[in-house]
Motif scaffolding. Structure first.
Motif, PDB file in Angstrom:
ATOM      1  N   GLU B 225       5.746  11.593   0.833  1.00 34.38           N
ATOM      2  CA  GLU B 225       5.172  11.984   2.209  1.00 34.38           C
ATOM      3  C   GLU B 225       4.881  10.779   3.464  1.00 34.38           C
ATOM      4  OE1 GLU B 225       1.441  10.526   0.103  1.00 34.38           O
ATOM      5  OE2 GLU B 225       3.398  11.317  -0.266  1.00 34.38           O
ATOM      6  N   THR B 226       4.752   9.438   2.760  1.00 39.28           N
ATOM      7  CA  THR B 226       4.570   8.477   3.729  1.00 39.28           C
ATOM      8  C   THR B 226       5.584   7.469   3.742  1.00 39.28           C
ATOM      9  OG1 THR B 226       4.112   7.109   1.830  1.00 39.28           O
ATOM     10  CG2 THR B 226       2.166   7.991   3.140  1.00 39.28           C
ATOM     11  N   GLY B 227       6.840   7.741   2.917  1.00 41.51           N
ATOM     12  CA  GLY B 227       8.020   6.979   3.030  1.00 41.51           C
ATOM     13  C   GLY B 227       7.828   5.336   2.396  1.00 41.51           C
ATOM     14  N   ASP B 228       6.487   4.882   1.835  1.00 44.31           N
ATOM     15  CA  ASP B 228       6.189   3.680   1.551  1.00 44.31           C
ATOM     16  C   ASP B 228       6.794   3.566   0.134  1.00 44.31           C
ATOM     17  OD1 ASP B 228       4.512   3.382   3.373  1.00 44.31           O
ATOM     18  OD2 ASP B 228       2.811   3.758   2.329  1.00 44.31           O
ATOM     19  N   THR B 229       7.460   2.425  -0.169  1.00 39.91           N
ATOM     20  CA  THR B 229       8.122   2.001  -1.433  1.00 39.91           C
ATOM     21  C   THR B 229       7.077   1.357  -2.394  1.00 39.91           C
ATOM     22  OG1 THR B 229      10.123   1.483  -0.119  1.00 39.91           O
ATOM     23  CG2 THR B 229      10.053   0.775  -2.258  1.00 39.91           C
ATOM     24  N   GLN B 230       7.054   2.034  -3.394  1.00 39.06           N
ATOM     25  CA  GLN B 230       6.308   1.423  -4.598  1.00 39.06           C
ATOM     26  C   GLN B 230       7.431   0.740  -5.578  1.00 39.06           C
ATOM     27  OE1 GLN B 230       4.636   5.028  -5.853  1.00 39.06           O
ATOM     28  NE2 GLN B 230       2.541   4.216  -5.874  1.00 39.06           N
ATOM     29  N   THR B 231       6.579  -0.070  -6.371  1.00 39.37           N
ATOM     30  CA  THR B 231       7.573  -0.705  -7.381  1.00 39.37           C
ATOM     31  C   THR B 231       7.482   0.499  -8.450  1.00 39.37           C
ATOM     32  OG1 THR B 231       5.560  -1.716  -8.750  1.00 39.37           O
ATOM     33  CG2 THR B 231       6.701  -3.097  -6.915  1.00 39.37           C
ATOM     34  N   LEU B 232       8.505   0.235  -9.491  1.00 38.84           N
ATOM     35  CA  LEU B 232       8.390   1.090 -10.800  1.00 38.84           C
ATOM     36  C   LEU B 232       7.342   1.081 -11.575  1.00 38.84           C
ATOM     37  CD1 LEU B 232      10.337   3.048 -11.684  1.00 38.84           C
ATOM     38  CD2 LEU B 232      11.384   1.438 -13.236  1.00 38.84           C
ATOM     39  N   GLU B 233       6.639  -0.128 -11.457  1.00 37.17           N
ATOM     40  CA  GLU B 233       5.424  -0.437 -12.170  1.00 37.17           C
ATOM     41  C   GLU B 233       4.158   0.419 -11.857  1.00 37.17           C
ATOM     42  OE1 GLU B 233       4.331  -4.719 -12.643  1.00 37.17           O
ATOM     43  OE2 GLU B 233       2.483  -4.274 -13.584  1.00 37.17           O
ATOM     44  N   ASP B 234       4.351   0.460 -10.456  1.00 36.11           N
ATOM     45  CA  ASP B 234       3.183   1.112  -9.884  1.00 36.11           C
ATOM     46  C   ASP B 234       3.239   2.681 -10.024  1.00 36.11           C
ATOM     47  OD1 ASP B 234       2.172  -1.032  -8.342  1.00 36.11           O
ATOM     48  OD2 ASP B 234       3.244  -0.581  -6.741  1.00 36.11           O
ATOM     49  N   VAL B 235       4.437   3.261  -9.964  1.00 33.99           N
ATOM     50  CA  VAL B 235       4.949   4.629 -10.404  1.00 33.99           C
ATOM     51  C   VAL B 235       4.237   4.904 -11.972  1.00 33.99           C
ATOM     52  CG1 VAL B 235       6.481   6.194 -10.755  1.00 33.99           C
ATOM     53  CG2 VAL B 235       6.550   4.667  -8.530  1.00 33.99           C
ATOM     54  N   PHE B 236       4.827   3.839 -12.695  1.00 42.17           N
ATOM     55  CA  PHE B 236       4.586   3.959 -14.186  1.00 42.17           C
ATOM     56  C   PHE B 236       3.213   4.074 -14.488  1.00 42.17           C
ATOM     57  CE2 PHE B 236       3.424   2.080 -18.023  1.00 42.17           C
ATOM     58  CZ  PHE B 236       4.415   2.929 -19.144  1.00 42.17           C
ATOM     59  N   LEU B 237       2.461   2.988 -14.027  1.00 46.49           N
ATOM     60  CA  LEU B 237       0.932   3.169 -14.178  1.00 46.49           C
ATOM     61  C   LEU B 237       0.140   4.495 -13.611  1.00 46.49           C
ATOM     62  CD1 LEU B 237       0.346  -0.535 -13.225  1.00 46.49           C
ATOM     63  CD2 LEU B 237       0.255   0.368 -15.513  1.00 46.49           C
ATOM     64  N   GLU B 238       0.699   4.783 -12.431  1.00 47.78           N
ATOM     65  CA  GLU B 238      -0.087   6.320 -11.780  1.00 47.78           C
ATOM     66  C   GLU B 238       0.495   7.302 -12.737  1.00 47.78           C
ATOM     67  OE1 GLU B 238       0.238   5.180  -7.078  1.00 47.78           O
ATOM     68  OE2 GLU B 238       1.012   7.000  -7.807  1.00 47.78           O
ATOM     69  N   LEU B 239       1.561   7.326 -13.322  1.00 50.56           N
ATOM     70  CA  LEU B 239       1.801   8.614 -13.703  1.00 50.56           C
ATOM     71  C   LEU B 239       1.476   8.735 -15.424  1.00 50.56           C
ATOM     72  CD1 LEU B 239       5.370   9.112 -12.737  1.00 50.56           C
ATOM     73  CD2 LEU B 239       3.578  10.694 -12.027  1.00 50.56           C
TER      74      LEU B 239
END
Lengths: 591, 253
Positions: B225-239
């Motif tokens: 929704e924001t178009g911001d880029t996360q690192t794969l690590e951020d995605v991994f930690l969130e999920l």
């Protein structure tokens, strides 16, 4: 379905596994020496006997193979099946590099490869004796056909033992892997099975005990291998049985092979149940930490029904519980204890049975051997047993607490059992009440010494890497040196004390022989001087005098002075080695 | 046809679901990065896909062969588990020749391939040394060669760069890409997220036995929704977070 070339691949696996065994054995010189002695000495003895009695053997007249011989073959075969089954269950139910092998070839190929490897190990071990027997049969008994039939009989014996033993072993392994009850109580059930098997074996081996002769087993068809092995010699067997045993062995190999294939195909692909949770799964494959019940005192629960008394401090209690749990969950490490038991115990018992003195020997043997056994159970390799946890242990607990923790299991659980068993053995012995009581007290004393000195010996000779191929990588038995040192320190003084108690005259004679007359004989043999003059001769004279002086000591004097000195020596040795163990632990720097 | 395909693949141990209705479809020549926290079910999934354990329910296939057909599977897969399956008493050469023999690979061509791979991984000089004397990295490299020796259709790699020095790790990464270029499908499980970001075409994230996210690394790291880029690590930690607040955040994101 297995790949079409599975027999070739199974052979390849068997040869490769065998080569690995040889290499591993080559690196372990102590085991190599032990095995070489076990293999070479009986063969050389056989060879020597045949050379000495060559003429008599040549002139043997024809006679029928007695049932006793067939029964003996059957008895050894049954014992071999037990040994292989025990090996499969305890040490090698799975192939090394399992994930590689099971994604490279079929389970059938791996299973038959393991059977081939085991057979090659047996044949390598028995090769020299078979060669000697074949030579005797061909050259002295004039039976050229033995060149083929005797090795064939040996190969059939080895093959059927391996296949039948593996079929039984994998069946048991499967039971352990699928039944939480069996998994949890495998040590106690295994011990009971071992005692049962050994008991049965000795009942037939020593007819004097039970009246059961080996001949009673002559009906077991595998014993007919004797008829096959003697074809062409003056020993006359049954041709029908010789042919029958070949057909029977072939049938056994086929049925047993199929059974092993079925069992391994299931066993290698199931998740073993955990011994700690009823109906739960193995630690490795569950991958779920929350599977384990997070009880606060899970360590105490893991050793139930044994309970370490609460009057010891918590660190001591934890070390004790850990030592108990390790012994209970990984009994394979203790297989090393069977070597001295068989090496020393078997001839002792055999001699006692044949001379009818089993009752007289039983109580002293129990009083000396059981303390040694209990002393060896928990602390013969404490630093190696810690494995990767060693640095944590070294920084978490004091040496004093650690060593006491290792001593506690032997004292709390071993001591009462030893006192009871020695007391019972005394009741069926011909000794007086006083001597019986003395033996019970001696067993208690020796237990205290044996368990107190073992941590220091285990720490002085640690083993950090698993031995031998073909065994599970987790198997980390103590060093043979540690076992030998501990055995010498417990068994020799223990035997002396027991002898001083119940047979002081024998003790005095043995002491005079060991310290006086045997060195005298050796020195006199070495003395090359024809006129009997020289240093060796003087020394021999001195030793003879020592022997004569010992023989001149009164029995009461010997009991009080010799026994007292040995008892005090044991207490001093225990104290020094206890302090040494504490010191070693506190100063130990892991590599 | 996908090289790896699963449908509702489930593995249950007693009351616990180790793998929960896993649906995968991985095409030829792609690198699939398989992520998940410790205990998420990654190793169980790999054991299921390599035929080392049977599924409780659901189906799966490797190169069209059902994963329950172990004999059919073997020629199509190579497997490098986390603990390299090697024999301490053998040399690397002996080990590789042994495995090649068991797979019935042609002798001359295999010799050449072994030599090439040993060379590429800088192991030639130590190929006649016993594996017992190898470092962790050397063991890992030997086990890697063993897994790809027969040029399988699918290679399962469990932490292949674990214990390797940066140079050797880079070599392995390059070899993974070469494998994929030659048509081999690589199923790569690792905790080293930059490796996945570098080599994977598709990333799947497993949590509590369920596939909670799947896509190419770029899509996964892009906040919708924001178009911001996360690192794969951020995605991994969130999920994979067990913190409910983080779950909400991840769902919102």
């Amino acid at each position: 379905m297995a790949e079409l070339t599975w027999p070739r691949h199974a052979l390849s696996i068997g040869v490769f596994e065998f080569r690995r065994s040889v290499r591993a054995l080559w690196q372990d010189k102590a085991r190599l020496t032990l095995m070489a002695f076990g293999m070479v000495i009986p063969s050389l003895l056989t060879l020597a006997v045949t050379i000495v009695f060559a003429d008599a053997i040549r002139n043997i007249e024809e006679f029928a193979v007695p049932d006793m011989v067939r029964g003996m073959v059957a008895l050894f075969w049954l014992f071999g099946v037990y040994l292989i089954a025990q090996r499969v269950v305890s040490a090698r139910p799975r192939i090394n590099a399992e994930s590689l092998m099971l994604t490279t070839v079929s389970a059938r190929t791996v299973a038959f490869g393991l059977l081939v490897a085991e057979m090659l190990r047996i044949l390598a071990y028995a090769g020299f004796p078979i060669l000697v027997l074949t030579g005797v049969s061909v050259f002295l008994l004039g039976s050229p056909v033995s060149l083929i039939l005797l090795p064939v009989a040996a190969v059939l014996f080895a093959a059927t033992v391996v296949v039948a033993g593996s079929a039984v072993g994998y069946a048991v392994a499967l039971l352990v892997a699928t039944s939480p009850f069996v998994a949890r109580h495998k040590t106690i059930l295994g011990t009971a099975a071992t005692l049962l098997a050994m008991g049965g074996y000795f009942l037939f081996l020593y007819p004097q005990i039970s009246g059961l002769s080996q001949a009673a087993l002559a009906w077991v068809p595998i014993g007919w291998l004797a008829d096959l092995a003697v074809v062409g010699t003056p020993f006359v067997g049954s041709s029908l049985r010789a042919v029958g045993v070949i057909a029977g062995s072939a049938a056994l190999l086929i049925v047993g092979g199929l059974l092993v294939e079925r069992e391994t195909a299931v066993f290698w692909f199931i998740e073993p149940v955990s011994p700690d949770t009823e109906g739960s799964v193995s630690e490795q494959t569950a991958e779920k930490e929350n599977l384990r019940p997070a009880t606060r005192d899970s360590l105490a629960a893991a050793v139930t029904p044994l309970v370490v008394p609460r009057f010891v401090s918590t660190p001591v209690q934890r070390v004790a519980e850990w030592a108990l749990m390790r012994t209970r969950r990984d009994p394979n490490r203790l297989m090393f204890l069977l070597i001295p038991v068989f090496a020393i115990g078997s001839p002792l018992v055999s001699t006692a049975v044949q001379s009818g003195s089993i009752g007289a020997l039983g109580a002293p043997l129990t009083a000396v051997a059981l303390p040694w056994l209990v002393g060896s159970l928990f602390a013969m390799n404490p630093l190696g047993d810690e494995g990767a946890v060693l640095p944590v242990t070294l920084t978490a607990v004091s040496g004093d607490h650690y060593v006491r923790g290792l001593i506690v299991p032997g004292l709390v659980f071993g001591l009462p059992i030893i006192l009871l068993v020695t007391g019972l053995a005394g009741l069926v012995s011909p000794y007086t009440i006083g001597e019986q009581l003395g033996l019970v007290i001696l067993s208690g004393y020796l237990t205290v010494v044996a368990v107190t000195i073992s941590p220091a010996i285990g720490m002085a000779f640690p083993r950090f890497s698993a031995i031998s191929v073909g065994q599970s990588r987790d198997v980390l038995p103590p060093r043979m040196t540690a076992v030998a040192v501990h055995a010498v320190l417990v068994l020799l003084p223990g035997a002396l004390l027991a002898a001083l108690l119940v047979a002081p005259r024998v003790a005095r004679t043995v002491l005079a022989g060991v310290f006086g007359f045997v060195p005298t004989i050796v020195l006199e043999l070495l003395n090359s001087s024809p006129d009997g003059i020289g240093i060796l001769s003087t020394a021999a004279g001195a030793f003879r005098a020592v022997g004569e002086n010992i023989l001149a000591i009164g029995l009461d004097q010997l009991q009080i002075i010799g026994g007292g000195a040995t008892l005090i020596g044991g207490i001093l040795c225990s104290y020094i080695l206890y302090q040494n163990a504490v010191h070693r632990f506190n100063r130990y720097v892991p590599l | 046809m996908p090289r790896i395909e699963t449908s509702e693949l489930t593995k249950r141990y007693g009351e616990t679901l180790a793998v929960d209705r896993l649906d995968l479809s991985i095409s030829e020549g792609s690198v699939y990065g398989f992520l998940g926290p410790n205990g998420a079910g990654k190793t169980t999934t790999m054991r299921l896909l390599t035929g080392l354990t049977r599924p409780t329910s659901g189906t799966g296939s490797i190169a069209g062969v059902p994963i329950t057909d172990r004999d059919g599977l073997r020629p199509h897969l190579g497997y490098l588990p986390e603990e390299p399956p090697l024999y301490e008493q053998a040399t690397a050469y002996e080990q590789l020749e042994y495995v090649a023999g068991l797979r019935d690979l042609p002798e001359r061509a295999t010799q050449e391939r072994i030599n090439t791979l040993l060379d590429e991984l800088d192991l030639t000089a130590d190929a006649t040394t016993r594996i017992a004397d190898y470092s962790k990295g050397m063991r890992q490299k030997t086990a890697y060669i063993q897994a790809v020796l027969h040029e399988p259709d699918v290679v399962f790699l469990d932490e292949p760069t674990s214990g390797l020095d940066p140079r050797a790790a880079r070599t392995i990464r390059e070899m993974i890409l070469d494998l994929a270029d030659s048509g081999t499908t690589v199923f790569l499980s690792t905790h080293i997220l930059p490796v996945v970001e570098e080599v994977a075409d598709t990333v799947g994230i497993l949590s509590d036995g369920q596939l909670v996210a799947e896509g190419d690394p770029e899509t996964l790291t892009q906040r919708a929704e924001t178009g911001d880029t996360q690192t794969l690590e951020d995605v991994f930690l969130e999920l994979t977070s067990t913190d409910p607040a983080a779950d909400v955040e991840a769902t919102d994101g």
